[in-house]
Design a protein around this motif. Structure first.
Motif, PDB file in Angstrom:
ATOM      1  N   ALA A  36       0.587  -1.356  -0.199  1.00 30.62           N
ATOM      2  CA  ALA A  36      -0.607  -0.457   0.000  1.00 30.62           C
ATOM      3  C   ALA A  36       1.128   0.920  -0.163  1.00 30.62           C
ATOM      4  O   ALA A  36       1.883   1.162   0.434  1.00 30.62           O
ATOM      5  N   ALA A  37       0.282   1.556  -0.458  1.00 36.92           N
ATOM      6  CA  ALA A  37       0.566   3.956  -0.229  1.00 36.92           C
ATOM      7  C   ALA A  37       0.194   4.421   0.371  1.00 36.92           C
ATOM      8  O   ALA A  37      -1.002   4.903   0.016  1.00 36.92           O
ATOM      9  N   ASP A  38       0.714   5.292   1.063  1.00 36.86           N
ATOM     10  CA  ASP A  38       0.503   6.451   1.981  1.00 36.86           C
ATOM     11  C   ASP A  38       0.697   7.622   1.544  1.00 36.86           C
ATOM     12  O   ASP A  38       1.922   7.884   1.059  1.00 36.86           O
ATOM     13  N   THR A  39      -0.105   8.665   0.648  1.00 40.12           N
ATOM     14  CA  THR A  39       0.520   9.615   0.214  1.00 40.12           C
ATOM     15  C   THR A  39       0.966  11.520   0.528  1.00 40.12           C
ATOM     16  O   THR A  39       1.370  12.187  -0.137  1.00 40.12           O
ATOM     17  N   THR A  40       0.521  10.791   1.615  1.00 41.85           N
ATOM     18  CA  THR A  40       0.329  12.134   2.975  1.00 41.85           C
ATOM     19  C   THR A  40       1.820  12.438   3.129  1.00 41.85           C
ATOM     20  O   THR A  40       2.556  12.029   3.253  1.00 41.85           O
TER      21      THR A  40
END
Length: 128
Positions: A97-101
């Motif tokens: 998964a990717a957290d773009t914050t």
């Protein structure tokens, strides 16, 4: 948009090792956090490990500390999860998964809701 594709799952005996890969494509930026989660049958999806794309800071769930190692190969846009000393309770579908914050340096979230993009998952089965 970020596309994530996991690979490397399989069946292994307890005490064995597997290495999962997550290939990222699309828009990827230095401030992203990349994470691995897992979901066993009948259970909630849980956090496993995370790494900041820039700087390489890492975070692990207590259940995998000392056995799993997360890393990234920047040139290949790939995140790896090396899993050693596997146990039957590690059996699950593993998701990248990717957290773009944008977060402060070294800060990472273990919360599922913080992650914006997900792969399709790869099955890891550990026999006793």
């Amino acid at each position: 948009q970020v596309q994530l594709v996991e690979s490397g799952g399989g069946l292994v005996q307890a005490g064995g090792s597997l290495r999962l890969s997550c290939a990222a494509s699309g828009r990827t930026f230095d401030w992203y956090t990349m994470g691995w989660f897992r979901q066993a049958p009948g259970k909630e999806r849980e956090f496993v490990a995370a790494i900041r794309w820039s700087g390489g800071s890492t975070l692990y769930a207590d259940s995998v500390k000392g056995r799993f190692t997360i890393s990234r190969a920047i040139a290949k846009n790939t995140v790896l999860l090396q899993m050693n000393s596997l146990k039957p309770e590690d059996t699950a579908v593993y998701y990248c998964a990717a957290d773009t914050t944008r977060r402060s340096m070294g800060s990472m979230s273990p919360r599922r809701g913080s992650y914006d993009f997900w792969g399709q998952g790869t099955q890891v089965s550990v026999s006793s």
